[in-house]
Design a protein around this motif. Structure first.
Motif, PDB file in Angstrom:
ATOM      1  N   LEU A 211       0.832  -1.208   0.000  1.00  0.00           N
ATOM      2  CA  LEU A 211       0.000   0.000   0.000  1.00  0.00           C
ATOM      3  C   LEU A 211       0.862   1.251   0.000  1.00  0.00           C
ATOM      4  O   LEU A 211       1.884   1.300   0.676  1.00  0.00           O
ATOM      5  CB  LEU A 211      -0.841   0.015   1.274  1.00  0.00           C
ATOM      6  CG  LEU A 211      -2.167  -0.721   1.293  1.00  0.00           C
ATOM      7  CD1 LEU A 211      -2.769  -0.634   2.688  1.00  0.00           C
ATOM      8  CD2 LEU A 211      -3.127  -0.133   0.274  1.00  0.00           C
ATOM      9  N   GLU A 375      -8.443  -3.595   1.097  1.00  0.00           N
ATOM     10  CA  GLU A 375      -7.294  -3.690   0.194  1.00  0.00           C
ATOM     11  C   GLU A 375      -7.366  -4.990  -0.613  1.00  0.00           C
ATOM     12  O   GLU A 375      -7.152  -5.001  -1.829  1.00  0.00           O
ATOM     13  CB  GLU A 375      -5.995  -3.636   1.004  1.00  0.00           C
ATOM     14  CG  GLU A 375      -4.767  -3.732   0.140  1.00  0.00           C
ATOM     15  CD  GLU A 375      -3.489  -4.004   0.939  1.00  0.00           C
ATOM     16  OE1 GLU A 375      -3.548  -3.987   2.184  1.00  0.00           O
ATOM     17  OE2 GLU A 375      -2.456  -4.241   0.314  1.00  0.00           O
ATOM     18  N   THR A 379      -7.967  -5.271  -4.621  1.00  0.00           N
ATOM     19  CA  THR A 379      -6.937  -5.900  -5.452  1.00  0.00           C
ATOM     20  C   THR A 379      -7.524  -7.040  -6.271  1.00  0.00           C
ATOM     21  O   THR A 379      -7.247  -7.182  -7.462  1.00  0.00           O
ATOM     22  CB  THR A 379      -5.793  -6.412  -4.552  1.00  0.00           C
ATOM     23  OG1 THR A 379      -5.379  -5.336  -3.725  1.00  0.00           O
ATOM     24  CG2 THR A 379      -4.614  -6.885  -5.368  1.00  0.00           C
ATOM     25  N   LEU A 397      -9.615   4.312  -1.341  1.00  0.00           N
ATOM     26  CA  LEU A 397      -8.562   3.418  -1.813  1.00  0.00           C
ATOM     27  C   LEU A 397      -8.613   3.386  -3.336  1.00  0.00           C
ATOM     28  O   LEU A 397      -9.696   3.275  -3.908  1.00  0.00           O
ATOM     29  CB  LEU A 397      -8.862   2.039  -1.230  1.00  0.00           C
ATOM     30  CG  LEU A 397      -7.748   1.034  -1.173  1.00  0.00           C
ATOM     31  CD1 LEU A 397      -7.951   0.139   0.035  1.00  0.00           C
ATOM     32  CD2 LEU A 397      -7.708   0.177  -2.397  1.00  0.00           C
TER      33      LEU A 397
END
Ligand code: NPW
Ligand code: K
Length: 488
Positions: A211, A375, A379, A397
């Protein structure tokens, strides 16, 4: 620059020492960088109390106090241990400062900053005596006297590696050199508040997967001065399909966001029954059944979806058909995403698409990823669909396949109000039209909107309660200026 563990940070520090860099000069660089951040973000001098432990984290806080006092702030100090137990470097900074720890609350106007210098990456386990008493005092001053807790490096008591905490709640966390992995975890958001990164020239960071935090220094290439002979065609043409009866404001907010983020020419496609009041600078076209018109003329970016509501079946079909043929960089938001999810056409997503769902819309796009950490969910989503995902939330994000996902640090809880997402989509559209790739456009747009909302409070006299999407638009100019000034 991606995030590091506490032990990686220590290794980097040791490598710097072996190159001849001194711990004291790193501490002074850190303290000056922290103070500069605070002076940039709190333009009116106020009061600052440093709460310090016996380690170097406390030493950093003493350097900050020194810098703030030079800038006209009133300062005070609380210490957990007698000075003979402190690290030598901190004792030296105290001598330079020439004050003694006391219990008083400094008087005077301006913000009350509570500097958390109790524990940094040297923390082991939950906050213990006698530091916990000072943490409680900070919490009391935060809750009862409007104090703003600014954590140095990390909030005391927070685990730098996994983000778990039973400790202090900070309003702002200014982390040194590189973000610590724990700070970027979803569980840490509530304890860290607003994140800021203070780069340390003495500690160059390696590039590694993981990140990243969006900062002006990381993305300094984004904003270059416009050539003097620039014209509106160079600034980019944006075509927007937004708003519907009952959600007409979304069209105005999205087009206003695009306008104030630098788009040269904006055309807004409106349903004839949409009573939106377009801005004088924005051209309008009637939508009726002619969705294809949206795709006819050449433009540099499209924004589709804010407040669009449910389209008729022929309109929906025409929109999906247009998306299948078109290759123009496009922001897909709100009802455009609901349409893709509802018609099971996520196969239409391509690399020129920047999609901007809030968590509810994301759950409709990818119900099987519900329950995963953001996250990981983001992804996996971009591994399946070759687009850029901007997942809105406390820390927006931004992810695209093959690149480090980015977390946006700016913004505050006052942005939890209707219309902020419409503005963001317009800003994204303008930046795409200016030639940025979807990853950079989304990262920068999120940073700018968050920073503008912060300025509405610090520079515009608003509060978290009173801040609206229109205030965000009003302060975009200051946010652009901040970005340029903070690239150093
Ligand atoms: N890395 C870098 O490049 C740079 C680092 N810099 C700064 O240095 C900081 C790290 O400093 P640091 O190593 O002195 O440790 P730090 O966190 O201040 O405190 C350690 C002390 O706390 C104590 N203690 C531990 N756990 C505890 C607990 N749970 N509850 C209570 N007490 C506890 C422990 O005492 P002990 O238990 O050993 O008696 C020990 O004495 C870093 O975060 C950054 O701010 C910058 O100056 C420049 C660049
Ligand atoms: K701290």
């Amino acid at each position: 620059m991606s995030a590091v563990t506490a032990s990686q940070m220590r290794q980097l520090e040791d490598q710097a020492f072996s190159r001849g860099i001194e711990a004291g000069s790193l501490m002074d660089e850190a303290g000056k960088g922290l103070a500069r951040w605070l002076l940039d973000h709190f333009p009116q001098p106020g009061r600052a109390i440093a709460f310090i432990g016996k380690g170097k984290n406390g030493g950093d806080a003493l350097v900050v106090l020194d810098q703030l006092r030079r800038a006209g702030w009133t300062i005070a100090l609380r210490a957990s241990h007698p000075t003979h137990e402190w690290t030598t470097l901190a004792r030296q900074r105290l001598r330079r400062l020439g004050i003694e720890p006391d219990q008083g609350l400094p008087a005077g106007p301006g913000p009350l900053i509570l500097l958390d210098g109790l524990l940094g990456i040297g923390a082991r386990g939950a906050l213990r005596e006698p530091l916990d008493a000072l943490a409680e005092e900070m919490s009391r001053l935060r809750n009862q006297a409007g104090g703003i807790v600014v954590a140095i490096d990390l909030p005391s008591g927070l685990n730098a590696d996994d983000g778990s905490s039973g400790g202090l709640v900070a309003d702002i966390t200014l982390t040194l050199g590189a973000p610590k992995i724990g700070l970027l975890q979803d569980v840490a958001a509530r304890y860290c508040g607003r994140l800021g990164l203070i780069p340390l020239a003495g500690l160059p960071m390696p590039d590694q997967p993981g990140l990243e935090l969006t900062t002006p220094a990381l993305l300094s290439h984004l904003s270059t001065p416009r050539p003097h002979d620039f014209h509106k065609g160079d600034a980019g043409r944006v075509r927007i399909l937004a708003g519907s009866p009952g959600m007409s404001g979304a069209a105005t907010l999205a087009s206003h966001g695009a306008l104030r983020a630098g788009a040269g020419l904006i055309t807004l496609f409106l349903d004839p029954e949409n009573p939106a009041t377009p801005l004088p600078e924005v051209m309008t076209k009637r939508l009726s059944k002619r969705i294809p018109a949206l795709f006819e003329d050449r433009c540099d970016a499209r924004v589709i979806g804010p407040g669009l509501g449910r389209l008729t079946a022929p309109q929906a079909e025409a929109l999906l058909e247009g998306l299948a043929q078109d290759t123009t960089p496009t922001v897909l938001d709100a009802d455009a995403l609901n349409l893709l999810a509802g018609s099971d056409r996520l196969d239409l997503l391509r690399s020129h698409h920047l999609i901007t769902p809030h968590p509810g819309e994301f759950a409709r796009l990818a119900p099987d990823l519900a329950g995963l950490l953001r996250e990981e969910a983001a992804t996996r989503f971009v591994d399946r669909h070759p687009c850029t995902l901007l997942l809105k939330g406390t820390r927006t994000l931004i992810a695209t396949a093959g690149r480090n996902p980015r977390i946006n640090p700016t913004g505050h809880a006052g942005m939890a109000s209707g219309g902020q997402g419409d503005v963001l989509s317009g800003v994204c559209g303008a930046l795409l039209a200016g030639g940025l790739c979807p990853l950079d456009a989304g990262s920068w747009a999120a940073w700018l909107c968050g920073r503008a909302a912060e300025r509405a409070i610090t520079h515009g006299g608003e509060s978290e309660e009173s801040c609206t999407a229109t205030h965000t638009i009003d302060h975009l100019g200051g946010a652009f200026r901040d970005w340029r000034e903070q690239r150093r």
